[in-house]
Design an enzyme around this catalytic site. Structure first.
Site, mmCIF file in Angstrom:
data_model
loop_
_atom_site.group_PDB
_atom_site.id
_atom_site.type_symbol
_atom_site.label_atom_id
_atom_site.label_comp_id
_atom_site.label_asym_id
_atom_site.label_seq_id
_atom_site.Cartn_x
_atom_site.Cartn_y
_atom_site.Cartn_z
ATOM 1 C CB CYS A 107 37.817 40.615 44.304
ATOM 2 S SG CYS A 107 37.486 42.266 43.643
ATOM 3 N N GLY A 108 39.712 42.078 45.667
ATOM 4 C CA GLY A 108 40.555 43.010 46.399
ATOM 5 C C GLY A 108 41.383 42.360 47.486
#
Length: 208
Positions: A107-108
């Site tokens: 993800c991030g």
């Protein structure tokens, strides 16, 4: 004992790494039981709060993290990755890869890996291709539409694929024998009872 280091910071996305960390720490079905342990790493050793409001006190601070002492660094997603608050972890990831120690980001955290230049020449994925463009990286041509991707010492995954992320981590660590890894994925990702049967058989055959 091999140590897998897991980064922890405010707004950490709880669900993204739980499948990986729980099964690394739990020796059931491991190729070599008792080989791995999980250690958490924070910017400091002050408690952090996850996006699910869980409080975690890091075992060590990032200043004390040496790639030579680690089997892998796992970087969860968090709201803070788009800013500069977690640059120290991106820098540490570069140190790990330079030392030949794998890094896994979901993800991030893929944004942080992109900012650090680690995805410029590697196949990789993220939540969407456009997300990484804002990092300023030059690896857009290597983006792959897949839940999780491993290229050399870097694993990437999207936020919706914690089990695929875990599978790539386990494979890179050599945690399970290949047929056990396949069974693990069948059971936990797809609720396939055939996976449970294989795991139960394996556990029985390796019982003391």
């Amino acid at each position: 004992m091999k140590t897998v280091h897991v980064a922890v910071y405010d707004t950490l996305a709880d669900w993204e790494v739980g499948a990986a960390t729980a099964h690394i720490a739990n020796g059931a079905w491991h190729r070599e039981p008792g080989t791995f342990q999980v250690t958490t790493v924070g910017l400091t050793t002050e408690p952090v709060t996850t996006i699910g409001r869980m409080r975690i006190t890091p075992d060590i601070a990032i200043a004390d993290l040496d790639p030579a002492d680690s089997a892998m660094l796992i970087l969860p997603g968090a709201e803070l990755w788009v800013g500069n608050e977690l640059n120290a972890f991106a820098d540490k990831a570069k140190q790990f890869v330079a030392a030949g120690v794998p890094v896994a980001g979901i993800c991030g955290a893929t944004f942080g890996l992109a900012k650090a230049g680690l995805l410029d020449d590697r196949a990789h994925t993220s939540n969407v291709a456009e997300y990484l463009v804002y990092s300023g990286y030059s690896g857009a041509d290597h983006y792959v539409e897949a839940p999780a991707v491993t290229d050399r010492d870097v694993i990437t995954a999207d936020a919706m694929s914690p089990f695929e992320f875990a599978r790539e981590i386990f494979a890179r660590l050599g945690l399970y024998e290949p047929h056990v890894l396949e069974a693990w994925y069948k059971l936990f990702a797809h609720s396939d009872p055939a996976g449970y049967a294989t795991l139960a058989e394996y556990e029985g055959s390796h019982a003391a």
